[in-house]
Design a protein around this motif. Sequence first.
Motif, short mmCIF file in Angstrom:
data_model
loop_
_atom_site.label_atom_id
_atom_site.label_comp_id
_atom_site.label_asym_id
_atom_site.label_seq_id
_atom_site.Cartn_x
_atom_site.Cartn_y
_atom_site.Cartn_z
N SER A 1 0.84 -1.20 0.00
CA SER A 1 0.00 0.00 0.00
C SER A 1 0.87 1.24 0.00
CB SER A 1 -0.96 0.01 1.18
OG SER A 1 -0.29 0.39 2.34
N TYR A 2 0.25 2.34 -0.35
CA TYR A 2 1.00 3.55 -0.57
C TYR A 2 0.12 4.78 -0.37
CZ TYR A 2 3.56 7.23 -2.89
OH TYR A 2 4.21 8.41 -3.15
N GLU B 1 -3.72 5.60 0.11
CA GLU B 1 -4.15 6.05 -1.21
C GLU B 1 -4.37 4.85 -2.14
OE1 GLU B 1 -1.22 8.65 -2.89
OE2 GLU B 1 -2.12 8.66 -4.88
N THR B 2 -3.31 4.05 -2.29
CA THR B 2 -3.32 2.95 -3.26
C THR B 2 -2.95 1.64 -2.57
OG1 THR B 2 -2.75 4.42 -5.10
CG2 THR B 2 -2.19 2.09 -5.37
N GLU C 1 -2.21 -2.40 -3.82
CA GLU C 1 -2.18 -3.52 -4.73
C GLU C 1 -2.29 -4.77 -3.89
OE1 GLU C 1 0.96 -2.07 -8.15
OE2 GLU C 1 1.33 -3.87 -6.98
N GLY D 1 -5.91 7.71 -5.90
CA GLY D 1 -4.98 8.62 -6.57
C GLY D 1 -5.24 8.79 -8.05
N LYS E 1 1.56 7.20 -11.20
CA LYS E 1 1.22 6.56 -9.93
C LYS E 1 1.32 5.04 -10.00
CE LYS E 1 0.08 10.00 -7.25
NZ LYS E 1 0.76 10.16 -5.95
N ASP F 1 4.22 -7.48 -7.29
CA ASP F 1 3.94 -6.06 -7.09
C ASP F 1 5.23 -5.37 -6.70
OD1 ASP F 1 1.29 -6.50 -7.63
OD2 ASP F 1 0.71 -6.69 -5.54
N ARG G 1 7.27 -1.85 -5.57
CA ARG G 1 7.18 -0.51 -5.01
C ARG G 1 8.43 0.26 -5.49
NH1 ARG G 1 4.77 1.12 -0.27
NH2 ARG G 1 4.77 -0.91 0.71
N GLY H 1 7.27 6.13 -4.93
CA GLY H 1 5.96 5.76 -4.43
C GLY H 1 5.09 5.15 -5.52
N VAL I 1 3.73 2.45 -8.00
CA VAL I 1 3.59 1.03 -7.72
C VAL I 1 3.38 0.30 -9.04
CG1 VAL I 1 2.32 -0.66 -6.38
CG2 VAL I 1 2.57 1.63 -5.47
#
Lengths: 370, 370
Positions: A241-242, A255-256, A258, A276, B187, B260, B262, B266, B268
């Motif tokens: 997450s982010y 915000e995001t 995955e 976002g 993003k 996923d 990162r 930020g 992703v």
Amino acid sequence: MSVDFGTVSRRTFLTTTAVALGSTALRVNSASPEERTVGFALVGIGNLSMGQLLPAFAECKLARPVALVSGHPPKAKEQAAKYGIDLKNIYDYDHFDSIKENPAVDVVYIVLPNGMHAEYAIRAAQAGKHVLCEKPMANTPSECQAMIDACRDAQRKLMIAYRLQYEPVTQKAIELARSPEAVGVLKQVTAEGGFSIGDPLQWRLNRKLAGGGSLMDIGIYALQAARYLTGEEPVEVTAISYATPNDPRFKEVEETVEFDLRFESGAVGSCLSSYGFGCNRFRVYGTRGQIQSEPFLSYQGNRLWQGEDRQGDGLAIKQGNHFALEMDHFAQCVLNDEAPKTPGEEGLRDVKIISAIYEASESGTAVKIA
Amino acid sequence: MSVDFGTVSRRTFLTTTAVALGSTALRVNSASPEERTVGFALVGIGNLSMGQLLPAFAECKLARPVALVSGHPPKAKEQAAKYGIDLKNIYDYDHFDSIKENPAVDVVYIVLPNGMHAEYAIRAAQAGKHVLCEKPMANTPSECQAMIDACRDAQRKLMIAYRLQYEPVTQKAIELARSPEAVGVLKQVTAEGGFSIGDPLQWRLNRKLAGGGSLMDIGIYALQAARYLTGEEPVEVTAISYATPNDPRFKEVEETVEFDLRFESGAVGSCLSSYGFGCNRFRVYGTRGQIQSEPFLSYQGNRLWQGEDRQGDGLAIKQGNHFALEMDHFAQCVLNDEAPKTPGEEGLRDVKIISAIYEASESGTAVKIA
């Protein structure tokens, strides 16, 4: 008309008490089954209620708006006037429990911030009303369980408002996703839900009211898609997450996110949730073929294609109003004493998985889902 | 014509030794810069060599096929005859090192199974040849490092054959993905590469030869896309991998991997790799807009759209032959003594990330990438 299955049979009640109720939704000549209606009270008059739910009743066959619960009496009165709701059926939160005395109200539809769902669902059940509750069901699994328990104890029905499960594009997608002819063995679902959220002060960005960020509000659609398209439950999840540093919208919530789901059969779900940026699609991959949808979670205009390429606007499917279909489904469950398709247990399942997703993203480990 | 920068300047060499070399690619009148060519030896004559690389030379301006290295002499002779390669420039693996004595060969292009890349790249460098190597660079980071070291020690150039980075659709996508006007702040990248793999006995399903499953072969395209579209390096990865039980294809290697990423900023990346089903797309989400491509990794016919909706076949971009562009790029680097755009370090970076992805999926934990 109002119905109450607590002590008398639905039919007996319908034929013996209809005249006495005095509801605005009452039809004196409603003894014939096709004219029965079910009275809904909306709790919370925000954008969803004003923009979608109240207008949707015009397309309902069974559900009727009969009461409003709001902390803003002028707004409630204005909306009541607009939709023919009796002004005496307006409640504020302090007097909400007196809805018990109002036989016009069969169903309480909870359209409040997530953190208030449990309290009002439980109070509604204790007031003898059936409960329809917006998604996510609540902030935590224990709140969900308390809602289920309260409705069971009060012998009231509980449904979570997963509108997509009631509309034909999603239903067709589910049919195709599980079809050996269309997809073969389903191997993978990718699903994405996101939008760029605005006002930093809105409740959706308040942890206490929202329970979390994009995952609670919009990512849950991706989770739902992964579950209803596979027809399976995930057994393990990983997540990242982010939140953009210093963005005033993301001081309290993510915000995001995955998240990747592993299902029992080995099918895998790759899901995305964001406040976002906009994203709104799913795709199902199988050994034999694929289906795809974009948008898939909009209120209207969702599109579905079979195969890798997109031909025009996709399959021709008459869509209908999602909210009308959803509310009528619950009305029919109430009238016919049937179990709703998306009961409290369905909402609890999502909230449990969401908790596991948050745990996975915070711990950086794969989390098993019981 | 053949070039060798080991001891004399390229230009001196070109003008003083050209006549003496006797190469099939030699042009006696090639003193003018626009007629210089670079001789390529293909090592491994499988589907990629026969179906793509050998035909692509016809579209090259600088690269010429001058030698073949194969364990199947009849096949090599047949292909040599077809593409005008001198039969004396056919080598088997036992005699590969004698390519050192062949001045017609400037570049050795390694088109072998992944597990053989390191050995043949190192032998090629030690034979004084520049090395172009198919992706993935090798099975492990240490093999990659050994290749880099060998080429550096021999003062030979090393390039990894990431063909997409040399073709205009990908280049336009990279330009748009990093454009504040088109995308805003980037993003998210989602990228998927997969196909349903056939013959269970092929080398791609043999762990020793392939180094892994779909991730090594096709998922690497998704990883590349996430990296070149963001222009960033991932700092952390989570992953879930899967192989259908009892499927004879997946006894040694994984079928599907979701991973996923990162990134430092930020951003992703959500990536998918599969040998179980076809997928071939990416999408870039930013604060201001999005771009999408499907297919994005095919040899031709890739499509790119700007915005959420797909208009027809997307942006009009003249595509060219990916392999010809890639081989000519390396030929130009050789002729002009320039660094290739995708050097060994680029290949090593992917293999390091791939190792981290495997570690993440095996351990069920997020893995930091150094």
